[in-house]
Design a protein around this motif. Structure first.
Motif, PDB file in Angstrom:
ATOM      1  N   GLY A   1      31.089  -4.717  -3.323  1.00 54.40           N
ATOM      2  CA  GLY A   1      32.277  -5.323  -3.925  1.00 54.40           C
ATOM      3  C   GLY A   1      32.134  -6.826  -4.103  1.00 54.40           C
ATOM      4  N   ASP A   2      30.903  -7.316  -3.996  1.00 55.36           N
ATOM      5  CA  ASP A   2      30.625  -8.747  -4.129  1.00 55.36           C
ATOM      6  C   ASP A   2      29.672  -8.984  -5.287  1.00 55.36           C
ATOM      7  OD1 ASP A   2      32.150  -9.523  -1.908  1.00 55.36           O
ATOM      8  OD2 ASP A   2      30.488  -9.185  -0.531  1.00 55.36           O
ATOM      9  N   ILE A   3      29.863 -10.084  -5.970  1.00 56.88           N
ATOM     10  CA  ILE A   3      28.985 -10.463  -7.072  1.00 56.88           C
ATOM     11  C   ILE A   3      27.967 -11.487  -6.550  1.00 56.88           C
ATOM     12  CG2 ILE A   3      28.855 -11.547  -9.347  1.00 56.88           C
ATOM     13  CD1 ILE A   3      30.187  -8.806  -9.327  1.00 56.88           C
ATOM     14  N   GLY A   4      26.714 -11.262  -6.895  1.00 58.14           N
ATOM     15  CA  GLY A   4      25.651 -12.170  -6.497  1.00 58.14           C
ATOM     16  C   GLY A   4      24.499 -12.067  -7.465  1.00 58.14           C
ATOM     17  N   TYR A   5      23.386 -12.675  -7.094  1.00 59.31           N
ATOM     18  CA  TYR A   5      22.192 -12.574  -7.925  1.00 59.31           C
ATOM     19  C   TYR A   5      20.965 -12.738  -7.042  1.00 59.31           C
ATOM     20  CZ  TYR A   5      21.878 -17.720  -7.739  1.00 59.31           C
ATOM     21  OH  TYR A   5      21.773 -19.020  -7.327  1.00 59.31           O
ATOM     22  N   ILE A   6      19.801 -12.452  -7.620  1.00 59.42           N
ATOM     23  CA  ILE A   6      18.522 -12.595  -6.935  1.00 59.42           C
ATOM     24  C   ILE A   6      17.658 -13.559  -7.741  1.00 59.42           C
ATOM     25  CG2 ILE A   6      17.578 -10.566  -8.107  1.00 59.42           C
ATOM     26  CD1 ILE A   6      15.931  -9.962  -5.629  1.00 59.42           C
TER      27      ILE A   6
ATOM     28  N   ILE B   1      20.719  -5.786  -7.305  1.00 60.59           N
ATOM     29  CA  ILE B   1      21.838  -6.362  -8.047  1.00 60.59           C
ATOM     30  C   ILE B   1      22.020  -5.499  -9.286  1.00 60.59           C
ATOM     31  CG2 ILE B   1      22.774  -8.389  -9.201  1.00 60.59           C
ATOM     32  CD1 ILE B   1      22.373  -8.864  -6.258  1.00 60.59           C
ATOM     33  N   LEU B   2      23.154  -4.807  -9.363  1.00 63.69           N
ATOM     34  CA  LEU B   2      23.387  -3.858 -10.452  1.00 63.69           C
ATOM     35  C   LEU B   2      24.509  -4.338 -11.365  1.00 63.69           C
ATOM     36  CD1 LEU B   2      23.216  -0.460  -8.490  1.00 63.69           C
ATOM     37  CD2 LEU B   2      21.367  -1.657  -9.691  1.00 63.69           C
ATOM     38  N   ASP B   3      24.331  -4.123 -12.682  1.00 58.36           N
ATOM     39  CA  ASP B   3      25.375  -4.508 -13.632  1.00 58.36           C
ATOM     40  C   ASP B   3      26.373  -3.368 -13.792  1.00 58.36           C
ATOM     41  OD1 ASP B   3      24.264  -2.627 -15.372  1.00 58.36           O
ATOM     42  OD2 ASP B   3      23.262  -4.132 -16.624  1.00 58.36           O
ATOM     43  N   GLU B   4      27.327  -3.537 -14.693  1.00 62.30           N
ATOM     44  CA  GLU B   4      28.387  -2.538 -14.873  1.00 62.30           C
ATOM     45  C   GLU B   4      27.844  -1.210 -15.377  1.00 62.30           C
ATOM     46  OE1 GLU B   4      31.494  -2.768 -14.063  1.00 62.30           O
ATOM     47  OE2 GLU B   4      31.534  -4.885 -13.477  1.00 62.30           O
ATOM     48  N   ASP B   5      26.676  -1.217 -15.991  1.00 56.63           N
ATOM     49  CA  ASP B   5      26.074   0.014 -16.518  1.00 56.63           C
ATOM     50  C   ASP B   5      25.042   0.607 -15.571  1.00 56.63           C
ATOM     51  OD1 ASP B   5      27.541  -0.105 -18.936  1.00 56.63           O
ATOM     52  OD2 ASP B   5      26.147  -1.635 -19.689  1.00 56.63           O
ATOM     53  N   GLU B   6      25.047   0.148 -14.317  1.00 56.42           N
ATOM     54  CA  GLU B   6      24.152   0.657 -13.280  1.00 56.42           C
ATOM     55  C   GLU B   6      22.702   0.247 -13.483  1.00 56.42           C
ATOM     56  OE1 GLU B   6      25.423   2.707 -10.551  1.00 56.42           O
ATOM     57  OE2 GLU B   6      27.141   1.710 -11.443  1.00 56.42           O
TER      58      GLU B   6
ATOM     59  N   GLY C   1      25.500  -9.788 -10.770  1.00 59.90           N
ATOM     60  CA  GLY C   1      25.873  -8.383 -10.725  1.00 59.90           C
ATOM     61  C   GLY C   1      26.368  -8.048  -9.331  1.00 59.90           C
ATOM     62  N   GLU C   2      26.637  -6.767  -9.095  1.00 57.23           N
ATOM     63  CA  GLU C   2      27.161  -6.369  -7.781  1.00 57.23           C
ATOM     64  C   GLU C   2      26.020  -6.188  -6.787  1.00 57.23           C
ATOM     65  OE1 GLU C   2      30.290  -3.243  -5.679  1.00 57.23           O
ATOM     66  OE2 GLU C   2      29.558  -2.833  -7.715  1.00 57.23           O
ATOM     67  N   ILE C   3      26.210  -6.711  -5.570  1.00 49.83           N
ATOM     68  CA  ILE C   3      25.232  -6.548  -4.495  1.00 49.83           C
ATOM     69  C   ILE C   3      25.361  -5.138  -3.938  1.00 49.83           C
ATOM     70  CG2 ILE C   3      24.433  -7.427  -2.274  1.00 49.83           C
ATOM     71  CD1 ILE C   3      25.825 -10.088  -2.969  1.00 49.83           C
ATOM     72  N   CYS C   4      24.243  -4.420  -3.869  1.00 47.30           N
ATOM     73  CA  CYS C   4      24.252  -3.027  -3.422  1.00 47.30           C
ATOM     74  C   CYS C   4      23.099  -2.784  -2.441  1.00 47.30           C
ATOM     75  CB  CYS C   4      24.104  -2.067  -4.604  1.00 47.30           C
ATOM     76  SG  CYS C   4      25.409  -2.211  -5.864  1.00 47.30           S
ATOM     77  N   PHE C   5      23.279  -1.802  -1.555  1.00 48.16           N
ATOM     78  CA  PHE C   5      22.264  -1.468  -0.561  1.00 48.16           C
ATOM     79  C   PHE C   5      22.075   0.046  -0.464  1.00 48.16           C
ATOM     80  CE2 PHE C   5      23.857  -5.552   0.965  1.00 48.16           C
ATOM     81  CZ  PHE C   5      22.708  -6.198   1.396  1.00 48.16           C
ATOM     82  N   ARG C   6      20.893   0.424   0.007  1.00 48.87           N
ATOM     83  CA  ARG C   6      20.638   1.782   0.476  1.00 48.87           C
ATOM     84  C   ARG C   6      19.495   1.696   1.490  1.00 48.87           C
ATOM     85  NH1 ARG C   6      18.021   4.498  -5.009  1.00 48.87           N
ATOM     86  NH2 ARG C   6      16.035   3.336  -5.005  1.00 48.87           N
ATOM     87  N   ALA C   7      19.248   2.794   2.181  1.00 46.69           N
ATOM     88  CA  ALA C   7      18.163   2.807   3.156  1.00 46.69           C
ATOM     89  C   ALA C   7      16.829   2.635   2.446  1.00 46.69           C
ATOM     90  CB  ALA C   7      18.181   4.103   3.952  1.00 46.69           C
TER      91      ALA C   7
END
Length: 546
Positions: free
Chosen positions: A408-413, A359-364, A373-379
């Motif tokens: 492009g979705d907002i979420g949290y952990i 979960i990343l904020d606007e400042d990465e 923050g934005e939900i993000c993925f990588r391998a």
């Protein structure tokens, strides 16, 4: 190409099944007739292969070459899947398009993807013919006969070939070698929903479909299961989850021609289905149906849900006596799962072992637990997930900026590593400084017997407060309520509904407006299209203010 990589290509998967279990009734397509009876078409693996060969031969006759594209404009028919197989054999690329699409949007989707041909159901043919003059690259059209149009019209001057699909299936089965040999080549162009503008076209590779098809056990499927879906095959969910996993695991999959709330449970009981797929809006629609004594009398073991509202999660499970298997993902990639009795109610789960999520904020920066923050993925090994939009390198780069797939979705952990979805980035309804739980409003309204369907969205606040919105509940009336109920005016029904909301919701969540519509416009994946409702609202349609 290794056997493992080979099986990522649909044609090779079907060909392999023809050697081991050719006559299994792999896919059953069901359509509810005007007389409320079931009409079905069954396809074995051998049927899919033979008809895929016919389509492949015809594609080559039309001069189609590897990488070139053709449209699929139809609801869920067996021929949709056979066209997928034929495309896979010839290494051509199919472009699934919702059969309801017409006018400028249909023209855009076919023109932008540079389709040389279209396989179209007869009920969508007139919409296609109305725009062929604006499609200079379109050369051929094949028509699926669903019984709604007896004779083909004359071909427009700009079309070289207008044929019936039944004619293509005639004669001995051809023998064409599978030409697709690179799992990373595009299998299809999947258009995004385009709810905020022109849709983007995802260049979805064979490996995306084939890789997802192998994940059935991770999604709770077992030998002997019978999956069911009413989602459109133009959507990645129906294609890659229900159908793909079913084909790979030899599960006798059932597919409705289109989603039917009225006959949903009848179909699952009739075919003994053990699971089905739902998206958030469909869940609310099913839940809004009046309770029946036989709600628990069904063969379903679990529902694969993407977007089960937390507000009805437990009630839905208890009412129908089924487990909830929640998952989250997108056609571009990224996935989390929350198997039954694993994670908290309302959580979209945790990422698969092959993936890493943040979960990343606007400042990465990585967000702290419970911080949105934005939900993000990588391998899992740290590599970015490849995404390529057709003819849109900027959107492709933006989607994977910084090595992360941006959902492009907002979420949290939470503190225990469970992920939660909140809203689309830039979306959501903020009222008096707080974000509104629209699912709770939809749950309350859906329980009133005057309502058949409901969708809650926001409009700019009449107060003019920056960033604030007023709440609109778009509803369709239940045409099956009693005669006494039908005699009620919209004004009296509105009074009941507003009172119900005031009695059941916090004051800040009571809708500002009730918008009465004939139908809630939806995408092929049953996602409400807010912009059309907003257009109607701004034109002073049938709207009642609290």
């Amino acid at each position: 190409m290794s056997d493992t990589h080979s099986q990522l290509i649909l044609a090779n998967l079907i060909s392999g099944k023809c050697t081991t279990n050719p006559h299994l009734d792999a896919l059953t397509f069901v359509h509810i007739t005007d007389h409320e009876t079931f009409a079905e078409e069954v396809r074995t693996y051998q049927n899919l292969w033979d008809n895929g060969q016919h389509i492949a031969a015809a594609l080559l006759e039309e001069g189609m070459c590897g990488g070139q594209r053709f449209g699929l404009l139809m609801q869920n028919h067996p021929e949709f899947v056979e066209a997928m197989v034929g495309a896979s054999i010839t290494n051509t690329v199919y472009v699934p398009i919702d059969a309801r699409t017409k006018g400028a949007k249909l023209c855009y989707m076919l023109d932008f993807s540079e389709c040389r041909g279209v396989i179209v159901a007869d009920y969508a043919l007139n919409n296609l013919l109305e725009v062929t003059s604006e499609l200079p690259k379109l050369e051929w059209v094949w028509v699926l006969d669903s019984g709604q149009q007896k004779d083909l019209p004359n071909a427009p001057d700009e079309i070289n070939s207008l044929r019936k699909l039944t004619d293509i299936y005639q004669g001995p089965v051809p023998t064409i070698e599978v030409m697709a040999n690179n799992p990373d080549d595009p299998m299809q162009l999947l258009y995004t929903s385009g709810t905020t503008g022109d849709p983007k076209a995802i260049m979805a590779p064979h490996s995306r479909f084939g890789g997802n098809a192998t994940m059935g056990p991770l999604f709770g499927f077992e030998a002997g299961d019978r999956p069911y879906t009413g989602l459109s095959l133009t959507h990645a969910n129906a294609q890659m989850i229900t159908m793909g996993m079913g084909l790979h695991m030899e599960l006798r999959t059932v597919i409705s021609r289109k989603f039917t709330k009225k006959h949903f449970w009848d179909i699952t009981r009739h075919y003994g289905c053990t699971s089905f797929n739902l998206l958030g809006g469909m869940t609310t629609a099913l839940y809004s149906e009046a309770g029946r004594p036989n709600d628990k009398d069904n063969p379903i073991r679990f529902v694969l849900s993407a977007g089960m509202p937390k507000s009805i999660w437990s009630d839905f499970s208890k009412r129908f006596d089924i487990n909830i298997f929640e998952f989250y993902g997108a056609a571009e990639g990224g996935i989390t799962i929350n198997p039954p009795k694993s994670g908290p109610i309302g959580s979209i789960g945790k990422p698969l072992a092959s993936m890493e999520a943040r979960i990343l904020d606007e400042d990465e920066h990585e967000c702290a637990p419970n911080q949105p923050g934005e939900i993000c993925f990588r391998a899992a090994e740290g590599n970015p997930i490849a995404v390529k939009y057709f003819k849109n390198p900027k959107a492709s780069a933006d989607k994977t900026a910084g090595g992360w797939l941006r959902m492009g979705d907002i979420g949290y952990i939470d503190e225990n590593g469970w992920y939660y979805f909140l809203r689309r980035k830039g979306g959501g309804i903020r009222r008096n400084g707080e974000f509104i739980n629209v699912a709770e409003i939809e749950k309350v309204l859906s329980q009133h017997n005057a309502i058949d369907d409901v969708f809650v969205y926001g409009v700019a606040a009449e107060s003019g407060a920056a960033g604030e919105k007023d709440i609109v509940a778009a509803i369709t009336q239940n045409k099956n309520v009693s005669i006494v109920e039908n005699k009620k005016t919209i004004t009296s029904i509105s009074s009941e509904l507003f009172k119900l909301c005031r009695d059941s919701l916090e004051p800040n969540s009571v809708p500002s407006f009730l918008q009465f519509v004939e139908e809630i416009p939806k995408t092929a994946s049953e996602k409400p299209q807010e912009r059309f409702l907003l257009e109607s609202f701004n034109k002073n349609g049938t709207t009642i203010k609290q």
